[in-house]
Design an enzyme around this catalytic site. Structure first.
Site, short mmCIF file in Angstrom:
data_model
loop_
_atom_site.label_atom_id
_atom_site.label_comp_id
_atom_site.label_asym_id
_atom_site.label_seq_id
_atom_site.Cartn_x
_atom_site.Cartn_y
_atom_site.Cartn_z
N GLN A 315 -10.00 2.64 19.37
CA GLN A 315 -9.73 3.79 18.51
C GLN A 315 -9.00 3.36 17.24
OE1 GLN A 315 -10.59 6.89 18.35
NE2 GLN A 315 -9.16 7.56 16.75
N GLU A 316 -8.12 2.38 17.38
CA GLU A 316 -7.33 1.92 16.24
C GLU A 316 -8.14 1.04 15.28
OE1 GLU A 316 -4.43 2.74 15.30
OE2 GLU A 316 -3.42 3.62 17.04
N SER A 317 -8.86 0.07 15.82
CA SER A 317 -9.45 -0.96 14.95
C SER A 317 -10.90 -1.30 15.25
CB SER A 317 -8.63 -2.24 15.10
OG SER A 317 -8.81 -2.79 16.40
#
Length: 496
Positions: A315-317
């Site tokens: 989700q972040e990267s």
């Protein structure tokens, strides 16, 4: 003398007959005062309740050697409430479940069973506790069906399913409607066949479709075939009301204390807003990119499942060590400079350092979540804090309480989070404006990716087990047929 003896014998015979008659009368009268144990008392006396269910992602499944599923957890809660052991009897189809129930081998059936007039004629149902909508499902890229009467192709549904009942009813209005049933395949098997292009259509509940789309993104909702249908537990029709009354009492309490809402949130609260492209891309990267970093996630996961940590990273990267945002966060876990420094991370673009730093920071957030929050929901509050900051998460909890909702229930707090973007509300809280709507979506996305990773990992484990079995049994002829579960289940229960 003979005359006297005859009279005496006759008299004695009369006395004997009178005595026997009196004893019979007393026996019959005594029966009127004997009351057999009620169904509920029998369950308590034997110390177990036998609950039938169906293997599947919404009702019952095993993951990491633990039983899970909405229907399983609800049945376990009921058994605990009664103070007895839960004996789960899982089968593959509604037809098998109905057969067990009809034979009296179960106390009740809990398997997302839709209440229909046909089933009401056969069984007694407890109170409805949620509703589902039946959907015609087809494969992405195929022509979208516009009308049930114009369908071209194969429609296959499980034998005895609600889908079969519904199609039979629709055929009265559409005489040309044709379909086939499969007794050996469950709903999820048929959904996979649709995704693989082996059949054109099947009919499933919307809740099942929403979860299964995370694994097979090709599945697409076509037509809604009926208005919402009620789901309830089923039991054999008996004059005895004890079990039925107990179930009504149980559900009344669980609705009041929010337990059912919590279960609904756990299994269905994150499966909205399906995105075909995003899901397909995620599954492709999970197979191509994740293996490169999987050991790092396993090594550094602390208070959470490594697959959840991997879902957060995606989700972040999108598992890109060089990822960077306009706000200055960087790396696999997209840490800010202050957070990275506090967690001992020197190089945010180094995968191992970033993953370890992110895991430490998540642990730090989880430890700060108030103790009043249930253990199994702490992580969602911690993820909110990870995304928008601990202070904003606590603001959302305070605002939730002010609005008369439960600040310890994620299902309530997630609905309040978007209010932190509205001046009317963020003026009232300590830390002011926050992108609460984004935080809610962030948590939902992580949960969806996490469920997909759990499924992928489970499929890999099953494949490994099959390979091991094939190696062990390579010298013996292998059957391609699925075992008849119902015969074995009936045998096991009969031998108790």
């Amino acid at each position: 003398m003979p005359i006297f003896s005859t009279r005496v014998l006759t008299y004695l015979r009369c006395i004997f007959r009178l005595f026997i008659g009196l004893m019979l009368l007393l026996t019959l009268v005594g029966c009127d005062f004997y009351t057999p144990s009620s169904q509920l008392e029998q369950i308590r006396q034997r110390g177990e309740i036998r609950v039938g269910t169906i293997y599947g992602s919404t009702s019952y499944y095993q993951r990491d050697d633990l039983a899970q599923g909405f229907d399983y957890e609800l049945a376990k809660s009921y058994a605990d409430w009664l103070g007895v052991k839960l004996t789960i009897v899982p089968v593959y189809s509604i037809a098998e479940l109905v057969e067990l129930l009809e034979k009296g081998k179960l106390d009740l059936a809990a398997a997302a069973i839709v209440v229909t007039p046909e089933r009401r004629a056969l069984f007694r149902f407890g109170p409805g506790f949620y509703q589902v909508s039946p959907k015609l499902v087809y494969r992405y890229g195929s022509p979208k069906p516009k009308d049930i009467g114009d369908l071209k192709g194969s429609i296959v549904v499980p034998a005895g399913s609600t889908g079969e009942d519904l199609l039979r009813e629709l055929a009265k209005e559409y005489p040309g409607l044709k379909w086939s049933t499969n007794r050996d395949a469950d709903v999820e098997e048929l959904l996979k066949q649709v995704a693989d292009g082996k059949i054109d259509y099947t009919v499933v509940q919307d809740t099942v479709l929403a979860r299964t789309q995370r694994y097979y993104p090709e599945l697409t909702e076509g037509l809604t075939l009926s208005k919402n249908q009620t789901v309830a537990w089923a039991m054999t029709k008996l004059p005895d009301d004890s079990l039925y009354a107990s179930i009504i009492d149980f559900f009344g309490q669980r609705f009041m204390d929010g337990a059912i809402a919590k279960l609904d949130e756990k299994y269905f609260g994150h499966v909205q807003n399906f995105d075909f492209v995003d899901t397909r891309t995620f599954l492709q990267r999970a197979k191509s990119l994740l293996p490169k970093y999987q050991d790092l996630f396993k090594t550094h996961a602390r208070m959470v499942d490594w697959r959840l940590l991997a879902a957060i990273s995606y989700q972040e990267s999108h598992w890109d060590p060089q990822a960077r945002s306009y706000t200055g966060v960087r790396g696999m876990m997209m840490l800010t400079e202050p957070t990275a420094k506090a967690m001992g991370v020197k190089d945010r673009t180094h995968p191992a350092e970033s993953i370890e730093g992110g895991a430490r920071y998540l642990q730090h957030m989880m430890e700060k979540v108030p103790a009043s929050v249930p253990t199994d929901e702490k992580v969602w509050f911690a993820l909110t804090a990870y995304n928008i900051g601990y202070g904003h998460m606590m603001d959302a909890r305070r605002l939730t309480k002010e609005l008369g909702k439960n600040p310890d229930a994620w299902s309530d707090v997630k609905e309040v989070l978007p209010l932190l973007q509205q001046a009317r509300w963020h003026r009232k809280v300590r830390y002011g404006y926050a992108r609460g709507g984004e935080a809610r979506n962030y948590v939902n996305n992580v949960r969806q990716y996490y469920q997909s990773l759990l499924w992928l990992d489970n499929e890999q484990q099953k494949a490994h087990r099959r390979e091991e079995l094939d190696e062990d049994d390579s010298s013996e002829p292998q059957s391609t047929e699925r075992p008849t579960v119902i015969a074995e289940v009936v045998k096991q229960i009969t031998l108790r």
